[in-house]
Design a protein around this motif. Structure first.
Motif, PDB file in Angstrom:
ATOM      1  N   ASN A 264     -27.851  49.208 -44.424  1.00 22.47           N
ATOM      2  CA  ASN A 264     -27.025  49.083 -45.621  1.00 22.47           C
ATOM      3  C   ASN A 264     -27.540  50.016 -46.710  1.00 22.47           C
ATOM      4  O   ASN A 264     -28.717  49.967 -47.071  1.00 22.47           O
ATOM      5  N   GLY A 265     -26.674  50.862 -47.223  1.00 16.20           N
ATOM      6  CA  GLY A 265     -27.063  51.810 -48.255  1.00 16.20           C
ATOM      7  C   GLY A 265     -26.868  51.298 -49.658  1.00 16.20           C
ATOM      8  O   GLY A 265     -27.182  51.988 -50.636  1.00 16.20           O
ATOM      9  N   GLU A 266     -26.345  50.070 -49.785  1.00 16.43           N
ATOM     10  CA  GLU A 266     -26.056  49.510 -51.100  1.00 16.43           C
ATOM     11  C   GLU A 266     -27.179  48.616 -51.614  1.00 16.43           C
ATOM     12  O   GLU A 266     -27.363  48.476 -52.820  1.00 16.43           O
ATOM     13  N   ASP A 267     -27.896  47.986 -50.705  1.00 14.23           N
ATOM     14  CA  ASP A 267     -28.949  47.062 -51.094  1.00 14.23           C
ATOM     15  C   ASP A 267     -30.084  47.172 -50.081  1.00 14.23           C
ATOM     16  O   ASP A 267     -29.876  47.547 -48.925  1.00 14.23           O
ATOM     17  N   ASN A 289     -21.797  51.539 -46.136  1.00 22.22           N
ATOM     18  CA  ASN A 289     -21.414  50.435 -46.997  1.00 22.22           C
ATOM     19  C   ASN A 289     -21.426  49.170 -46.146  1.00 22.22           C
ATOM     20  O   ASN A 289     -21.472  49.238 -44.927  1.00 22.22           O
ATOM     21  N   SER A 290     -21.365  48.038 -46.787  1.00 21.21           N
ATOM     22  CA  SER A 290     -21.472  46.797 -46.026  1.00 21.21           C
ATOM     23  C   SER A 290     -20.214  46.465 -45.229  1.00 21.21           C
ATOM     24  O   SER A 290     -20.298  45.867 -44.145  1.00 21.21           O
ATOM     25  N   GLU A 316     -24.326  40.384 -40.631  1.00 20.89           N
ATOM     26  CA  GLU A 316     -22.971  40.870 -40.880  1.00 20.89           C
ATOM     27  C   GLU A 316     -22.633  40.953 -42.360  1.00 20.89           C
ATOM     28  O   GLU A 316     -21.653  41.602 -42.729  1.00 20.89           O
ATOM     29  N   ASN A 317     -23.430  40.322 -43.212  1.00 17.72           N
ATOM     30  CA  ASN A 317     -23.240  40.513 -44.647  1.00 17.72           C
ATOM     31  C   ASN A 317     -23.760  41.871 -45.095  1.00 17.72           C
ATOM     32  O   ASN A 317     -23.310  42.417 -46.105  1.00 17.72           O
ATOM     33  N   SER A 318     -24.720  42.413 -44.353  1.00 16.26           N
ATOM     34  CA  SER A 318     -25.268  43.733 -44.668  1.00 16.26           C
ATOM     35  C   SER A 318     -24.460  44.839 -44.001  1.00 16.26           C
ATOM     36  O   SER A 318     -24.161  45.864 -44.621  1.00 16.26           O
ATOM     37  N   VAL A 319     -24.159  44.643 -42.725  1.00 16.75           N
ATOM     38  CA  VAL A 319     -23.369  45.607 -41.952  1.00 16.75           C
ATOM     39  C   VAL A 319     -22.350  44.784 -41.168  1.00 16.75           C
ATOM     40  O   VAL A 319     -22.704  44.070 -40.235  1.00 16.75           O
ATOM     41  N   SER A 320     -21.098  44.896 -41.540  1.00 20.62           N
ATOM     42  CA  SER A 320     -20.077  43.987 -41.037  1.00 20.62           C
ATOM     43  C   SER A 320     -19.783  44.153 -39.549  1.00 20.62           C
ATOM     44  O   SER A 320     -20.133  45.156 -38.920  1.00 20.62           O
TER      45      SER A 320
END
Length: 333
Positions: A264-267, A289-290, A316-320
């Protein structure tokens, strides 16, 4: 400072300048001839770090080194990721004030000779240090007055690994206020040091002042201003920067890679352990993105037909699940 406990001594070295496999909880081994996509995840960042450790170490209970970092903030954990990569050690995440019970249980089952704690007592408390010390023969805290000096001390410890008190006067750097560029830089620098006689430290800098020259800069000029640099690996955003770093395995290191780690590149929480995982698997880290596979990441994997395996780090919250399905289609091409 680098502080050691349990009969240790202080040593300073100069800083050197398809089927989709998903698992949570227990690590499931993949048949390399069947599975092209894997997911390493846990119920939280701490369990994810344990599952990455299990994946890396397989079923071994005897480890020479382990690294503990904060799961609540990323600066020191990024330095810990590079230390883990160079020492071929798992990166284990902890709370600030206590070691999660599942982490402590796993540590008790492992026979880890040497544990490094990266960060001061404001990051990892004395209670955490005491708990870790009870489950290892030697515990070493690596800490400086801030994230930048902690990064330097971590690299001093790496210099000790290579047995050279001085290894050049240049370095590779990233902006210590950002997690994404350092994440992708970690496995690249591990590979760089594995193929080059002159080893480079990977240092966090503040993006304002610099050394006389940098051999490698990770990130654009808005992140780190232009200096006397040999290579700059950068794109217009963190996703494109990760792609440029992946491309540099071929152009700079003359290495082909067949494995990609998706993070995940957002968090940062689940992503922190991706660095040592990629280093161990001779892989590059790409970001997304997630909820939707980043287009630049997708294009890189589609273009590189030699990519045979993708490992997703995080739930799946990080990478769906949709991203996982997209990756499956690409890999099955």
């Amino acid at each position: 400072m680098i502080k050691k406990s349990k009969r240790s001594t202080l040593l300073f070295l100069s800083l050197f300048s398809v089927s989709v496999l998903s698992f949570s909880g227990n690590v499931i081994k993949a048949d390399e001839n069947v599975y092209n996509i894997e997911r390493i995840a846990g119920k939280d960042r701490y369990e994810t770090s344990l599952n990455v450790m299990k994946y890396l170490m397989k079923d071994s209970n005897d480890l020479k080194f382990g690294v503990v970092a904060s799961g609540e903030d990323f600066p020191d954990a990024l330095s810990a990721g590079f230390l883990s990569s160079e020492y071929d050690a798992p990166l284990i995440l902890s709370k600030k004030n206590y070691v999660p019970s599942n982490v402590e249980k796993d540590l008790k089952q492992k026979n880890i000779d040497n544990m490094f704690l990266v960060g001061g007592e404001k990051t990892l408390s004395k209670t955490v240090e005491n708990t870790i010390s009870q489950n290892s023969k030697l515990t070493t805290r690596i800490a400086g007055k801030d994230r930048y000096s902690t990064s330097e001390f971590a690299n001093i410890q790496i210099a000790k690994l290579y047995g050279s008190p001085v290894i050049g006067d240049t370095s590779a750097v990233y902006n210590g206020n950002l997690f994404a560029d350092a994440l992708s830089a970690t496995p690249f620098m591990h590979q760089y040091n594995s193929v080059n006689e002159t080893k480079l430290p990977l240092l966090a800098v503040d993006g304002k002042k610099g050394a006389k020259n940098y051999s490698l800069i990770f990130g654009g000029e808005s992140s780190i201003p232009k200096f006397e640099e040999e290579h700059r690996l950068a794109g217009s955003d963190r996703y494109k920067t990760a792609v440029e770093i992946a491309k540099a395995y071929k152009t700079i290191l003359n290495k082909d890679i067949d494995t990609i780690i998706i993070a995940n590149g957002e968090d940062y929480p689940d992503s922190l352990c991706a660095g040592p995982l990629a280093s161990k698997n001779n892989a590059a880290i790409l970001l997304t993105n997630s909820n939707k596979l980043n287009k630049d990441t997708k294009e890189y994997i589609e273009f590189n037909k030699n990519i045979k395996k993708v490992i997703i780090v995080g739930g799946e919250n990080s990478v769906s699940k949709d991203i996982e399905k997209d990756l499956e289609k690409i890999i099955k091409r």
